[in-house]
Design a protein around this motif. Structure first.
Motif, PDB file in Angstrom:
ATOM      1  N   ASN A  11       0.790  -1.236   0.000  1.00 33.72           N
ATOM      2  CA  ASN A  11       0.000   0.000   0.000  1.00 33.72           C
ATOM      3  C   ASN A  11       0.823   1.287   0.000  1.00 33.72           C
ATOM      4  N   VAL A  12       1.982   1.271  -0.655  1.00 31.56           N
ATOM      5  CA  VAL A  12       2.761   2.507  -0.765  1.00 31.56           C
ATOM      6  C   VAL A  12       2.646   3.130  -2.153  1.00 31.56           C
ATOM      7  N   GLY A  13       1.944   2.433  -3.074  1.00 26.42           N
ATOM      8  CA  GLY A  13       1.733   2.981  -4.416  1.00 26.42           C
ATOM      9  C   GLY A  13       2.534   2.311  -5.501  1.00 26.42           C
ATOM     10  N   LYS A  14       3.070   1.110  -5.246  1.00 20.35           N
ATOM     11  CA  LYS A  14       3.916   0.423  -6.231  1.00 20.35           C
ATOM     12  C   LYS A  14       3.153   0.109  -7.523  1.00 20.35           C
ATOM     13  N   HIS A 102      12.737   1.615  -5.120  1.00 23.80           N
ATOM     14  CA  HIS A 102      12.135   1.422  -3.799  1.00 23.80           C
ATOM     15  C   HIS A 102      11.127   2.544  -3.555  1.00 23.80           C
ATOM     16  N   VAL A 103       9.834   2.207  -3.618  1.00 28.66           N
ATOM     17  CA  VAL A 103       8.775   3.205  -3.435  1.00 28.66           C
ATOM     18  C   VAL A 103       8.510   3.399  -1.939  1.00 28.66           C
ATOM     19  N   VAL A 104       8.496   4.668  -1.525  1.00 25.84           N
ATOM     20  CA  VAL A 104       8.322   5.009  -0.119  1.00 25.84           C
ATOM     21  C   VAL A 104       7.134   5.945   0.025  1.00 25.84           C
ATOM     22  N   ARG A 105       6.227   5.605   0.896  1.00 27.51           N
ATOM     23  CA  ARG A 105       5.060   6.453   1.126  1.00 27.51           C
ATOM     24  C   ARG A 105       5.456   7.687   1.926  1.00 27.51           C
ATOM     25  N   CYS A 106       5.208   8.858   1.351  1.00 28.54           N
ATOM     26  CA  CYS A 106       5.566  10.121   1.999  1.00 28.54           C
ATOM     27  C   CYS A 106       4.337  11.015   2.148  1.00 28.54           C
ATOM     28  N   PHE A 107       3.228  10.427   2.540  1.00 24.57           N
ATOM     29  CA  PHE A 107       2.009  11.205   2.757  1.00 24.57           C
ATOM     30  C   PHE A 107       1.135  10.521   3.804  1.00 24.57           C
ATOM     31  N   GLU A 108       0.351  11.337   4.482  1.00 28.01           N
ATOM     32  CA  GLU A 108      -0.632  10.853   5.467  1.00 28.01           C
ATOM     33  C   GLU A 108      -1.990  10.730   4.782  1.00 28.01           C
ATOM     34  N   ASP A 109      -2.696   9.655   5.053  1.00 30.79           N
ATOM     35  CA  ASP A 109      -4.054   9.467   4.534  1.00 30.79           C
ATOM     36  C   ASP A 109      -4.726   8.378   5.359  1.00 30.79           C
ATOM     37  N   GLY A 110      -5.676   8.793   6.193  1.00 32.49           N
ATOM     38  CA  GLY A 110      -6.337   7.845   7.080  1.00 32.49           C
ATOM     39  C   GLY A 110      -7.135   6.786   6.359  1.00 32.49           C
ATOM     40  N   ASP A 111      -7.462   7.042   5.069  1.00 30.40           N
ATOM     41  CA  ASP A 111      -8.259   6.074   4.309  1.00 30.40           C
ATOM     42  C   ASP A 111      -7.406   4.984   3.670  1.00 30.40           C
ATOM     43  N   ILE A 112      -6.082   5.164   3.675  1.00 29.83           N
ATOM     44  CA  ILE A 112      -5.191   4.167   3.069  1.00 29.83           C
ATOM     45  C   ILE A 112      -4.418   3.459   4.170  1.00 29.83           C
ATOM     46  N   HIS A 113      -4.630   2.173   4.283  1.00 34.17           N
ATOM     47  CA  HIS A 113      -4.045   1.372   5.358  1.00 34.17           C
ATOM     48  C   HIS A 113      -2.516   1.326   5.257  1.00 34.17           C
ATOM     49  N   LYS A 200      22.435  -4.695  -5.361  1.00 35.64           N
ATOM     50  CA  LYS A 200      21.830  -4.089  -6.544  1.00 35.64           C
ATOM     51  C   LYS A 200      21.717  -2.576  -6.367  1.00 35.64           C
ATOM     52  N   PRO A 201      21.941  -1.815  -7.434  1.00 31.94           N
ATOM     53  CA  PRO A 201      21.763  -0.362  -7.325  1.00 31.94           C
ATOM     54  C   PRO A 201      20.307  -0.026  -7.046  1.00 31.94           C
ATOM     55  N   VAL A 202      20.091   1.008  -6.235  1.00 35.21           N
ATOM     56  CA  VAL A 202      18.735   1.367  -5.785  1.00 35.21           C
ATOM     57  C   VAL A 202      18.490   2.859  -5.989  1.00 35.21           C
ATOM     58  N   ILE A 203      17.269   3.191  -6.392  1.00 33.59           N
ATOM     59  CA  ILE A 203      16.813   4.577  -6.374  1.00 33.59           C
ATOM     60  C   ILE A 203      15.501   4.595  -5.600  1.00 33.59           C
ATOM     61  N   TYR A 204      15.295   5.642  -4.818  1.00 34.50           N
ATOM     62  CA  TYR A 204      14.116   5.735  -3.963  1.00 34.50           C
ATOM     63  C   TYR A 204      13.095   6.686  -4.596  1.00 34.50           C
ATOM     64  N   ALA A 205      11.850   6.222  -4.685  1.00 33.27           N
ATOM     65  CA  ALA A 205      10.758   7.035  -5.235  1.00 33.27           C
ATOM     66  C   ALA A 205       9.874   7.504  -4.090  1.00 33.27           C
ATOM     67  N   CYS A 206       9.937   8.787  -3.778  1.00 38.23           N
ATOM     68  CA  CYS A 206       9.137   9.353  -2.690  1.00 38.23           C
ATOM     69  C   CYS A 206       7.740   9.664  -3.219  1.00 38.23           C
ATOM     70  N   ASN A 207       6.772   8.878  -2.810  1.00 39.78           N
ATOM     71  CA  ASN A 207       5.404   9.029  -3.287  1.00 39.78           C
ATOM     72  C   ASN A 207       4.658  10.031  -2.414  1.00 39.78           C
ATOM     73  N   VAL A 208       4.356  11.205  -2.993  1.00 44.76           N
ATOM     74  CA  VAL A 208       3.704  12.267  -2.230  1.00 44.76           C
ATOM     75  C   VAL A 208       2.276  12.478  -2.748  1.00 44.76           C
ATOM     76  N   LYS A 209       1.455  13.165  -1.964  1.00 45.62           N
ATOM     77  CA  LYS A 209       0.089  13.441  -2.397  1.00 45.62           C
ATOM     78  C   LYS A 209       0.083  14.641  -3.338  1.00 45.62           C
ATOM     79  N   GLU A 210      -1.030  14.785  -4.063  1.00 50.24           N
ATOM     80  CA  GLU A 210      -1.143  15.813  -5.099  1.00 50.24           C
ATOM     81  C   GLU A 210      -0.821  17.207  -4.582  1.00 50.24           C
ATOM     82  N   ALA A 211      -1.357  17.556  -3.425  1.00 51.16           N
ATOM     83  CA  ALA A 211      -1.185  18.910  -2.891  1.00 51.16           C
ATOM     84  C   ALA A 211       0.264  19.234  -2.545  1.00 51.16           C
ATOM     85  N   ASP A 212       1.083  18.196  -2.362  1.00 53.05           N
ATOM     86  CA  ASP A 212       2.477  18.397  -1.953  1.00 53.05           C
ATOM     87  C   ASP A 212       3.465  18.288  -3.107  1.00 53.05           C
TER      88      ASP A 212
END
Length: 371
Positions: A11-14, A102-113, A200-212
């Motif tokens: 549930n981080v948006g992968k 590596h997708v990382v969740r960078c937003f708060e949302d009470g509706d997403i577990h 393995k080489p890694v890049i991090y994808a910071c998944n943010v919400k639309e407003a941010d």
């Protein structure tokens, strides 16, 4: 074709990101853990604005961009290295890719577990990396006994392997990825035969919400989650981070290019996060592009950095490498500046290179060969 695997906690948006990257709806994206079980695979076009420019100069009928493969891997959880959450299956899939997004969740949302009940991107990063490192430690420890036994028998290759294992074990035991271990060139070459997850080489994808998105993209240090991720991965993993909004990118999938550009402009950004991500992954894989152009087509050809001219020619056809004579080369920027190959030749910007020439990104090439 080289592959990049998209990983992260559930549930981080992968899967949403995978759909956006591949411009498909093939990956199931739902608000519950393990909605992806079998990995989804998609061929991704590498954005390259140079193709359209070249096609105008050559009058090309067709544009063919470079491509790479992306794999959407189901969410990992704490204990994956011990089989938790179908971990063995997922780790095996990661082992088969050449780089990791590596997708990382960078937003708060009470509706997403969130599997841990709260959002903490640095903690989430460490959970995933710890699982990869623990799996590697188990693998390396198994190699140690065999390598030591063969080394004592005078096997030089085993002795080199044992020496590297002795360096790796305390490094991994300190929960540091193999890719950050200081190694000489011989050790780096040997490490590839270990097929370690954390090498393995890694890049991090910071998944943010639309407003941010605008703040996170233009002023990342002002977005608390993104700033924390950038600092952590740079310090602990010698890696970089890219800001994306998977939800926004998913909206762009069905929009014409002009409408997508206008939509992003309204959000305060000039570039797609996915575009930056794909380009960053292409570079992370050690790839670069040379170009061919003519009336029929303008095409981007993918090669590895450091490749010499004959091997680059062989990417088109083995006969080109086997019968290589020379390469007629002009740099893209020079061709655009002067407007034609004839003018580039006149001012000395078009040159003939031989077998020892190391290809550069943006070389526009015409091969000379004979078989």
């Amino acid at each position: 074709m080289l592959r990049a695997g998209i990983v992260g906690l559930p549930n981080v948006g992968k899967s949403t990101l995978f759909n956006a990257v591949t411009r498909t709806r093939k990956a199931q994206a739902a608000n519950y853990p393990f909605c992806t079980i079998d990995p989804n695979v998609g061929v991704v076009t590498v954005p390259d604005e140079r193709l359209a420019v070249l096609s105008k100069i050559s009058g090309s009928h067709k544009l063919i961009p470079a491509v790479i493969e992306f794999v959407d891997i189901a969410g990992l959880v704490k204990g994956a290295s011990k089989g938790e959450g179908l971990g063995n299956q997922f780790l095996a899939t990661i082992r088969e890719v050449d780089a990791i997004v590596h997708v990382v969740r960078c937003f708060e949302d009470g509706d997403i577990h969130h599997v841990d009940g709260s959002v903490d991107p640095v903690r989430d990063i460490d959970v995933i990396n710890s699982e990869l490192i623990v799996a590697d430690l188990e693998s390396v420890t198994k190699r140690r006994g065999r390598a030591e036994k063969e080394a004592k028998r005078g096997n030089k290759e085993a002795a080199a392997e044992f020496a590297l294992v002795e360096k790796l074990i305390p490094h991994l035991d300190d929960i540091r990825p193999a890719i950050t271990l200081e190694m000489n060139d011989d050790e780096k070459k040997l490490l590839k035969s270990f097929f370690l997850l954390s090498a393995k080489p890694v890049i991090y994808a910071c998944n943010v919400k639309e407003a941010d998105l605008a703040t996170a993209s233009n002023k990342p240090d002002e977005h608390a989650f993104v700033a924390a991720v950038r600092k952590h991965v740079s310090t602990m993993h010698s890696a970089s981070a890219v800001v994306i909004s998977a939800a926004i990118e998913n909206e762009l999938v069905d929009l014409p290019e002009e409408d997508a550009t206008a939509y992003l402009a309204d959000l305060g950004v000039t570039d797609s996060g996915v575009t930056r991500l794909i380009k960053s992954v292409y570079e992370l894989l050690g790839l670069q592009t040379y170009l061919t152009t003519g009336e029929n087509e303008t095409r981007a050809w993918t090669i590895t950095k450091g490749m010499k001219a004959p091997q680059a020619a062989g990417v088109i056809h083995s006969d080109f490498e086997r019968g290589f004579i020379a390469a007629q080369i002009v740099q893209f920027d020079d061709l655009v500046h002067y407007g034609s190959e004839a003018k580039c030749r006149e001012v000395g910007k078009l040159r003939i290179e031989g077998k020892e020439y190391v290809m550069r990104d943006g070389d526009v090439v015409e091969w000379r060969f004979n078989v």
